[in-house]
Motif scaffolding. Structure first.
Motif, PDB file in Angstrom:
ATOM      1  N   THR A 124       0.322  -1.285  -0.193  1.00  0.00           N
ATOM      2  CA  THR A 124       0.064   0.110   0.248  1.00  0.00           C
ATOM      3  C   THR A 124       0.756   1.311  -0.139  1.00  0.00           C
ATOM      4  O   THR A 124       0.365   2.360  -0.123  1.00  0.00           O
ATOM      5  N   ALA A 125       2.833   1.062  -0.313  1.00  0.00           N
ATOM      6  CA  ALA A 125       3.386   2.121  -0.223  1.00  0.00           C
ATOM      7  C   ALA A 125       2.646   2.658  -1.606  1.00  0.00           C
ATOM      8  O   ALA A 125       3.152   2.825  -2.533  1.00  0.00           O
ATOM      9  N   SER A 126       3.180   3.812  -1.099  1.00  0.00           N
ATOM     10  CA  SER A 126       2.799   5.721  -2.086  1.00  0.00           C
ATOM     11  C   SER A 126       3.934   5.146  -2.895  1.00  0.00           C
ATOM     12  O   SER A 126       4.759   5.220  -3.072  1.00  0.00           O
ATOM     13  N   PRO A 127       3.566   6.334  -4.179  1.00  0.00           N
ATOM     14  CA  PRO A 127       4.611   5.525  -5.925  1.00  0.00           C
ATOM     15  C   PRO A 127       6.040   6.314  -5.460  1.00  0.00           C
ATOM     16  O   PRO A 127       6.954   6.362  -5.819  1.00  0.00           O
ATOM     17  N   LEU A 128       5.942   8.098  -4.836  1.00  0.00           N
ATOM     18  CA  LEU A 128       6.455   8.381  -3.750  1.00  0.00           C
ATOM     19  C   LEU A 128       7.896   7.514  -2.625  1.00  0.00           C
ATOM     20  O   LEU A 128       8.544   7.998  -2.971  1.00  0.00           O
ATOM     21  N   THR A 129       7.130   6.905  -2.513  1.00  0.00           N
ATOM     22  CA  THR A 129       7.661   5.950  -1.767  1.00  0.00           C
ATOM     23  C   THR A 129       8.398   5.199  -2.451  1.00  0.00           C
ATOM     24  O   THR A 129      10.010   5.186  -2.142  1.00  0.00           O
ATOM     25  N   ALA A 143       7.559   2.344 -13.697  1.00  0.00           N
ATOM     26  CA  ALA A 143       7.777   0.608 -13.211  1.00  0.00           C
ATOM     27  C   ALA A 143       8.327   0.747 -11.564  1.00  0.00           C
ATOM     28  O   ALA A 143       7.784   0.113 -10.966  1.00  0.00           O
ATOM     29  N   ALA A 144       9.219   1.501 -11.272  1.00  0.00           N
ATOM     30  CA  ALA A 144       9.482   1.794 -10.072  1.00  0.00           C
ATOM     31  C   ALA A 144       8.564   1.999  -9.150  1.00  0.00           C
ATOM     32  O   ALA A 144       8.256   1.414  -7.398  1.00  0.00           O
ATOM     33  N   ALA A 145       7.629   2.789  -9.962  1.00  0.00           N
ATOM     34  CA  ALA A 145       6.369   3.950  -9.356  1.00  0.00           C
ATOM     35  C   ALA A 145       4.926   2.713  -8.631  1.00  0.00           C
ATOM     36  O   ALA A 145       4.204   2.335  -7.455  1.00  0.00           O
ATOM     37  N   PHE A 146       4.944   2.469  -9.361  1.00  0.00           N
ATOM     38  CA  PHE A 146       3.540   1.358  -9.980  1.00  0.00           C
ATOM     39  C   PHE A 146       3.559  -0.380 -10.291  1.00  0.00           C
ATOM     40  O   PHE A 146       2.649  -1.424  -9.616  1.00  0.00           O
TER      41      PHE A 146
END
Length: 451
Positions: free
Chosen positions: A17-22, A62-65
């Motif tokens: 559930t972490a945010s894309p920025l995280t 890709a890293a974010a989502f």
């Protein structure tokens, strides 16, 4: 049972559930490396800037989502392993249930994780999730449990409980390490589980005490006639060497003492033979009426000597039971002989056979031997069948008793799946009742008639 999520499961859910920025922050070193590689490609190989920017954008997206499946599976596997460590698996439960003794499976904190059926029967209210100390309160056992948790070794301890009756127990405590578990994953290095097996030693201890008492009493009973024989022999060889009259008197006493030893040894051997086959129920069909009449005829000379009349009340029909003829004759003779010797002052001994119905409706035959003598004080009744127990030691020895007669009767009756009851009041005589199951007729299979 609902389990709270483990720390590993909570970590897995947090990552999901972490945010894309995280997520971009977690992958920053990978993105920075990719950025340097793209810059080098633009300057060294004349790669179009738009192509490099597009590649970096795709990698950042890709890293974010995109979820990290390998990491998710690893976390999930670790979470499942943590759950397996906290709660026993089916294989362990089946194994513990197959054991014939009460067993507890607890974790390193002393919380019960599983109990088998035997433990639930012995300790009412026990259930997983409860502290082990709520049900096993012996201090020595709890101390041994702590040592197993701390050292990872095994412990075997014994303790005694006095309430409601004196009982002896033994506990075997051992650690359990699950296959594939890592010591680093265990809190404070504790074993995955602790197995506690309880063994009831009460019957073994009582048998051991009985054997010890029996040997001590038998030795004491044999020592007295042996001392008498030794003393009289030395006297005949010495001071009475030339005194025929004294020799005759001493030899008569020596003969009585030798006969006493023989009776005692015969009774000891008889009791030992009965105990060896106590678990084998006799299957021979016989008539109790014949046994009672045989006993009356055999002891009629003793009755005449004691000036006692033996009265019998026998049914006209056969009294059929399954039993060993010699052993049942021994039962009848011991009871009638005791009645003649110790209740002969009442001048009568009554023998009777009566039919009864058991609690399950089955037919029973009751052999009663009653005397009209002085009776037996009530406080002695529970101990009459103990080996070498005597209400009056001097009187028993004067009557040439060994102290084993009623013990033999009890063991024979038990082997025949019967019961021995003793009723007595001082001044009113005593009644000994032997209850034996009758041979069930076809009509008895369904119980007594309701017509």
């Amino acid at each position: 049972m609902t389990l709270s999520p483990s720390p590993l499961e909570e970590t897995s859910e947090a990552r999901a559930t972490a945010s894309p920025l995280t997520r971009i922050g977690e992958a920053r070193w990978i993105l920075l490396t990719a950025l340097l590689a793209a810059g080098s490609a633009v300057f060294a190989y004349q790669v179009p800037v738009t192509a490099a920017v597009a590649a970096m954008a795709a990698l950042t997206f890709a890293a974010a989502f995109v979820p990290r499946r390998s990491a998710s599976r690893r976390v999930k596997f670790n979470a499942q392993r943590e759950v397996r460590r906290m709660w026993p698996g089916t294989g362990m439960k089946v194994t513990v249930d197959a054991l014939p003794t009460p067993c507890f499976v607890a974790d390193g904190r002393g919380i019960i994780r599983y109990v088998n059926t035997q433990a639930q029967t012995l300790y009412s209210g026990v259930k997983p999730g409860s502290p082990l100390s709520f049900f096993l309160r012996a201090p020595s056992l709890l101390e041994a449990f702590d040592r197993v948790c701390a050292t990872g070794g095994t412990e075997r301890i014994n303790w005694t409980e006095r309430v409601p009756t004196e009982t002896w127990y033994e506990a075997h405590i051992a650690p359990i390490y699950m296959p594939g578990s890592d010591a680093r994953d265990r809190p404070h290095g504790l074993p995955d589980f602790i197995l506690v097996v309880i063994q009831d030693l009460t019957e073994n201890r009582r048998l051991e005490r009985t054997r010890t008492d029996f040997v001590a009493n038998a030795s004491h009973e044999l020592r007295t006639p042996l001392a008498s024989l030794t003393g009289f022999i030395e006297t005949i060889q010495g001071a009475a060497k030339n005194d025929p009259e004294a020799q005759d008197r001493f030899l008569s006493i020596m003969l009585d003492q030798a006969r006493r030893m023989r009776r005692l040894i015969d009774d000891i051997l008889s009791l030992s033979r009965i105990e060896l086959k106590a678990h084998v129920r006799p299957e021979n069909k016989l008539d109790l009426t014949d046994i009672v009449r045989h006993t009356s005829d055999a002891l009629s000379p003793l009755a005449a000597e004691m000036k006692v009349e033996i009265r019998m009340d026998m049914p006209e029909k056969p009294v059929e039971v399954k039993g060993d003829r010699d052993e049942l004759i021994q039962v009848a003779e011991n009871l009638v002989e005791n009645a003649l010797k110790y209740g002969g002052s009442g001048k009568y001994v009554d023998l009777s056979l009566a039919e009864q119905r058991g609690a399950d409706g089955g037919r029973l035959w009751v052999l009663s031997v009653r005397d009209y003598g002085e009776g037996i004080p009530r406080e002695h009744l529970p101990r009459l069948t103990e080996r070498f127990y005597r209400v009056d030691t001097d009187s028993s020895r004067a009557m040439k008793g060994t102290g084993l007669g009623l013990a033999i009767v009890k063991h024979i009756v038990t082997r025949h799946r019967g019961r021995l009851d003793i009723e007595s009041e001082p001044g009113e005589g005593a009644t000994f009742k032997v209850t034996l199951p009758a041979i069930q007729e076809p009509a008895d299979v369904s119980g007594p008639s309701t017509a």
